[in-house]
Design a protein around this motif. Structure first.
Motif, short mmCIF file in Angstrom:
data_model
loop_
_atom_site.label_atom_id
_atom_site.label_comp_id
_atom_site.label_asym_id
_atom_site.label_seq_id
_atom_site.Cartn_x
_atom_site.Cartn_y
_atom_site.Cartn_z
N ALA A 1 5.66 -0.52 -6.92
CA ALA A 1 4.86 0.35 -7.78
C ALA A 1 5.51 0.50 -9.15
N GLN A 2 6.83 0.65 -9.18
CA GLN A 2 7.53 0.79 -10.46
C GLN A 2 7.38 -0.46 -11.30
N ASP B 1 10.59 -1.16 -4.77
CA ASP B 1 9.53 -0.29 -5.29
C ASP B 1 8.61 -1.12 -6.17
N GLN C 1 0.73 4.03 -2.92
CA GLN C 1 0.29 5.38 -2.57
C GLN C 1 1.33 6.44 -2.94
N ARG C 2 2.60 6.04 -3.00
CA ARG C 2 3.65 7.00 -3.37
C ARG C 2 3.71 7.25 -4.88
N SER C 3 3.11 6.38 -5.66
CA SER C 3 3.21 6.48 -7.12
C SER C 3 2.15 7.41 -7.70
N ALA C 4 2.59 8.30 -8.58
CA ALA C 4 1.65 9.21 -9.24
C ALA C 4 0.87 8.50 -10.34
N GLU D 1 0.83 -1.21 0.00
CA GLU D 1 0.00 0.00 0.00
C GLU D 1 0.86 1.25 0.00
N ALA D 2 1.91 1.27 0.82
CA ALA D 2 2.78 2.44 0.89
C ALA D 2 3.44 2.71 -0.45
N SER D 3 3.86 1.64 -1.13
CA SER D 3 4.51 1.81 -2.43
C SER D 3 3.53 2.35 -3.47
N TRP E 1 -4.69 3.27 -4.92
CA TRP E 1 -4.98 2.12 -4.08
C TRP E 1 -6.48 1.86 -4.05
#
Length: 241
Positions: free
Chosen positions: A126-127, A124, A34-37, A30-32, A41
Motif C-alpha cells: 500500500a505504501q 507494505d 484495506q489497512r491504508s487510509a 487486499e489486506a495491505s 479496495w
C-alpha cells in the motif's frame, strides 16, 4: 468484487483493482490496501477475461491497477493496455516473477508506471502504491539495472558515442524515472541541497527526500555521489561540465 464508496466529505482515496491468479497473493494485497487510509479496495480478478469484463462494466474508475503478467488465460499486458485505453488516469503497477527485459519493456510500453519483482515485493504494498500516486515510479533495483543496461547497449549500438549520454537520458528517463525524479536527479548532479531543490521545485523537503530515496532504490546506490556516478555511467545524465 467489493466496491467501497467514498464519502463526499473525506479526503481523496485511491481505488485499487488487483489482477492476480494466486489467491494467497490476492489476500496479501487486499489486506495491505484495506489497512491504508489513502486507498480503498475495488476488487480482484483471477484471469485476464475476468479483469477485462470488470473494466468493461465498472462505474468506478480504477486509480491503480496492480497486475501480474503470467495469468492462466493470457498476459497481464492485455489488461494494462485495456485499462489505460479506457481510463487514461489509471496507473498500472506490475508485480511479477518475470524480470527479463522483454517483459519489463513491454509493460512500460503498454502503460505501466512501475515494475516490482515478486521476490523483492515490499511488505507494505500500500505504501508503494501511495508513493506511486505521489509521483514515484517504483521499480525493483535488479530490474532497473537490467533495463537501464539494455537501453544503454541499444543506444551505443545505434547512436554516435558523442550523443549517447544525452540521447539515452531522453529515452530511458521518461520510462524508468518519473519526470520529477529526473529533475531532482539533475539538480543533485549540479550540487543543489535538499532544501534548495525543494525551494526551486515548490516541494517540501520530505517530498524531495522521498524522490531521492526512490532514485537510490532504482540505481541500487546509497549516496548522492554514487547516484550521480551510476546515473552518468548508465546514460541518464550527461557528464558533469
Amino acid at each position: 468484487m467489493n466496491i467501497e464508496a467514498l464519502d463526499a466529505g473525506t479526503a481523496r482515496r485511491w481505488g485499487v483493482l488487483v489482477v492476480e491468479d494466486d489467491s494467497r497473493a490476492r489476500a496479501f494485497f487486499e489486506a495491505s490496501v484495506q489497512r491504508s487510509a489513502s486507498l480503498f479496495w475495488l476488487g480482484s480478478a483471477g484471469t485476464v477475461q475476468e479483469a477485462l469484463a470488470w473494466l468493461a462494466r465498472t462505474t468506478t474508475i480504477p486509480d491503480v491497477l496492480l497486475v501480474d503478467l503470467g495469468m492462466p488465460d493470457g498476459s497481464g499486458l492485455d489488461v494494462i493496455r485495456d485499462a489505460v485505453a479506457r481510463f487514461p488516469g489509471c496507473e498500472p503497477l506490475v508485480i511479477s516473477v518475470f524480470g527479463d527485459e522483454e517483459n519489463v519493456l513491454s509493460s512500460i510500453e503498454a502503460g505501466a508506471v512501475g515494475y516490482i519483482h515478486k521476490d523483492a515485493a515490499p511488505e507494505d504494498i500500500a505504501q508503494t502504491i501511495v508513493e506511486m500516486k505521489a509521483g514515484a515510479s517504483p521499480i525493483s533495483p535488479m530490474i532497473a539495472r537490467r533495463v537501464l543496461a539494455k537501453y544503454r547497449s541499444l543506444q551505443l549500438a545505434g547512436t554516435p558515442v558523442a550523443a549517447a549520454p544525452e540521447a539515452a537520458a531522453a529515452s530511458a528517463a521518461p520510462s524508468l524515472l518519473s519526470a520529477r525524479e529526473h529533475e531532482v536527479l539533475t539538480l543533485i548532479a549540479r550540487g543543489f541541497s535538499y532544501a534548495e531543490i525543494a525551494r526551486l521545485k515548490g516541494l517540501s523537503v520530505h517530498t524531495v527526500q522521498t524522490h531521492i530515496k526512490n532514485l537510490y532504490g532504482k540505481l541500487a546506490v546509497h549516496s548522492k555521489s554514487e547516484a550521480v556516478f551510476e546515473a552518468t555511467r548508465l546514460g541518464l545524465l550527461s557528464h558533469p561540465g
